[in-house]
Design an enzyme around this catalytic site. Structure first.
Site, short mmCIF file in Angstrom:
data_model
loop_
_atom_site.label_atom_id
_atom_site.label_comp_id
_atom_site.label_asym_id
_atom_site.label_seq_id
_atom_site.Cartn_x
_atom_site.Cartn_y
_atom_site.Cartn_z
N GLY A 44 0.85 -1.19 0.00
CA GLY A 44 0.00 0.00 0.00
C GLY A 44 0.88 1.23 0.00
CB CYS A 104 5.27 -4.08 0.29
SG CYS A 104 6.02 -2.48 -0.05
CE1 TYR A 105 1.01 1.35 5.35
CE2 TYR A 105 -0.61 -0.42 5.52
CZ TYR A 105 -0.15 0.83 5.91
OH TYR A 105 -0.83 1.54 6.86
CG HIS A 115 6.02 -6.06 -4.19
ND1 HIS A 115 4.72 -5.91 -3.78
CD2 HIS A 115 6.66 -4.91 -3.86
CE1 HIS A 115 4.56 -4.71 -3.25
NE2 HIS A 115 5.73 -4.09 -3.28
CD GLU A 166 3.30 -8.99 -4.98
OE1 GLU A 166 4.03 -9.69 -4.25
OE2 GLU A 166 3.04 -7.81 -4.73
CG ASP A 205 -15.47 -11.30 -19.71
OD1 ASP A 205 -14.51 -12.07 -19.91
OD2 ASP A 205 -15.32 -10.12 -19.36
CE LYS A 239 -11.22 -10.77 -21.00
NZ LYS A 239 -12.52 -10.12 -21.13
#
Ligand code: XMP
Length: 512
Positions: free
Chosen positions: A56, A83-84, A171, A173, A229, A368
């Site tokens: 964040g 992180c945050y 991070h 990710e 979708d 998606k």
């Protein structure tokens, strides 16, 4: 829900959706919740297998920054702070967080304490991690062991194994972090005891069962835009409720070359009530003389709903209205509201005069790429499922200025050539989105021995993970040259082709 689940608590970081995708890629179902809605009683009552705090933009030591009830660390649920989220864990538990003497941003060589570490065991002792912070953990709270550091950051990771608490300043990710997914997987398996058995096959099975239970023998109505979708949703509903489903495919006449027919062919095979409305004339009339992008978008959105309502009225009362809302559409960010850059048209707009009892949104928890995987699992054609994304208003917002039948024809043919060449080359698989734009510019050219005064076509191809930011794709010049030559040679009305090399921001992906 029968799956093991991870709750991701959102503190407004930019990579939150990426965390969720990585967790799901590891075979564990997860959901993102804004920090304001992280309710301790709910977590106690239905405990997830683990909790992840996202990054964040704030400083934990400021009173106005997002905080969390310290009770969350006493629930016996493993927590990973990123992180945050890492700083928040340290700060809340009595560690020291301060402004770092130097900010770290980007790829950072990091030393790991791998022995006895839950997150890093069996990984190399040195590796690149992706950093993005101005504050840092100066001292960990009591009971924590430091498990990674960098020259700037004394606590790049820490853990308290007994309490199941883990934190990383970097991070994991982000792809640039070496072995980042492995670290997340270690948290999921070794700290949370996850079985990693969540897959699209099992998701489809559960979703079909849930839809059947909810719908019973009721009638379901779906507005099919023809995009990925709504097509996948139609396939899911077809499997779940078959002939109780009526899918109304509103063809606004702004689809890509042959696309309307392909969508119809895909659904005519199924045992559902499939209605195609060829409404091109209606839409073109509504857009006569209109050049302003926002007016185009608004009119198309309104007309779509009107056409849909007209058809729906013929059917009479239905029990359920199905919508193709997907996860990125509904994730609420922990941070403030974003500005509206373009009014997106999705089939989501609620018709006022359609008589239905409830709305169902069976894709609302999928990303998606997961929607695509579900489409394949359900037996939809790869070609249909892997079409490049297409905005609701279609080619209408890829023709700058007024829309005419002639311009639509020109753009359709040029766009088809562009896509065909990128797909044939194989580069298409590495590009997020690619399309042609018919600019309103005309310029002088020479063809044969004669002068031409024709349109300029712009080609746009971008690489992106989340469509919020994008880079232009580096298509090799010889391939661009070949495409340009084919387009000016084969499509009457275009005598010049340019390639858009702008990133987002400051440009957007679409031109309108
Ligand atoms: P922009 O142009 O805002 O586009 O950078 C980001 C992504 O959103 C798609 N897009 C839309 N999708 N309805 C949609 O369903 C819309 O009205 C719409 N407008 C843009 C765009 O194609 C890109 O993938």
């Amino acid at each position: 829900m029968a799956y093991q689940q991870i709750k991701i608590i959102d503190f407004g970081g930019q990579y939150n959706q990426l965390i969720a995708r990585r967790v799901r890629e590891c075979g564990v179902y997860c959901e993102i919740i804004p920090y304001k809605k992280a309710d301790i009683a709910a977590l106690k009552c239905d405990p997830p297998a683990g909790i992840i705090f996202t990054g964040g933009p704030n400083s934990v030591y400021l009173e106005t920054s997002p905080h969390i009830d310290p009770e969350i660390f006493n629930l016996g649920i493993p927590v990973l702070g990123i992180c945050y989220g890492a700083q928040l864990m340290a700060y809340t538990l009595g560690g020291k967080v301060a402004t770092a003497p130097t900010s770290e941003y980007g790829k950072t060589l990091t030393d790991f304490e791998t022995k006895g570490s839950v997150l890093f065991e069996d990984l190399p002792e040195k590796g690149v991690s992706w950093m993005s912070h101005t504050d840092y953990i100066a001292e960990p709270p009591a009971g924590f062991k430091i498990t990674a550091h960098t020259p700037v950051c004394p606590v790049a990771a820490m853990e308290n194994r007994e309490k199941g608490l883990y934190a990383v300043q970097f991070h994991p990710e982000v792809n640039h972090t070496e072995n980042g997914t492995e670290m997340l997987r270690s948290f999921l398996i070794n700290a949370c005891g996850c079985r990693c058995d969540w897959s699209m096959g099992s998701y489809a099975e559960t979703a079909i069962k849930d839809i059947r239970e909810r719908v019973g023998g009721g009638k379901v109505l779906l507005a099919l835009s023809g995009g990925v979708d709504s097509s996948v949703l139609a396939a899911l509903l077809a499997k779940a409720v078959g002939s109780s489903l009526t899918a109304i495919f509103v063809d606004h006449g702004f689809m890509r070359k042959n696309e309307g027919d392909e969508v119809e062919a895909a659904f005519k095979k199924w045992d559902i009530n499939f209605v195609r409305v060829n409404a091109a004339d209606r839409f073109l009339k509504r857009l006569e003389g209109i050049s302003d992008p926002e007016t185009k978008r608004k009119r198309i959105g309104e007309e779509f709903i009107k056409v849909f309502e007209d058809e729906a009225k013929k059917i009479g009362k239905v029990d359920f209205l199905a919508q193709g809302t997907i996860y990125p559409d509904i994730i609420e960010s922990g941070a403030g509201d974003a500005a509206v850059i373009k009014s997106h048209h999705n089939v989501g707009g609620l018709p006022e005069h359609v008589d239905f009892r409830e709305i169902i949104e069976p894709l609302r928890l999928l990303f998606k790429d997961e929607v695509r995987a579900l489409g394949l699992t359900l037996g939809l054609d790869e070609k249909l499922v892997y079409r490049p994304p297409f905005p609701g208003p279609g080619l209408a917002i890829r023709i700058i200025g007024e829309i005419t039948r002639e311009k639509l024809e020109i753009l359709r043919d040029a766009d088809a050539i562009f896509r065909e060449e990128l797909e044939r080359d194989g580069i298409a698989r590495r590009i997020g989105q690619y399309f042609a734009v018919l600019t309103n510019n005309r310029s002088v050219g020479v063809m044969g021995d004669g002068r031409t005064y024709d349109y300029t076509l712009a080609l746009r191809a971008v690489t992106t993970t989340d469509f919020m930011t994008a880079d232009f794709a580096e298509i090799p010049y010889p391939l661009l040259g070949k495409i340009a030559a084919r387009i000016v040679g084969e499509v009457k009305g275009i005598n010049r082709v340019v390639y858009d090399v702008t990133t987002k921001p400051p440009a957007t992906i679409e031109w309108e």
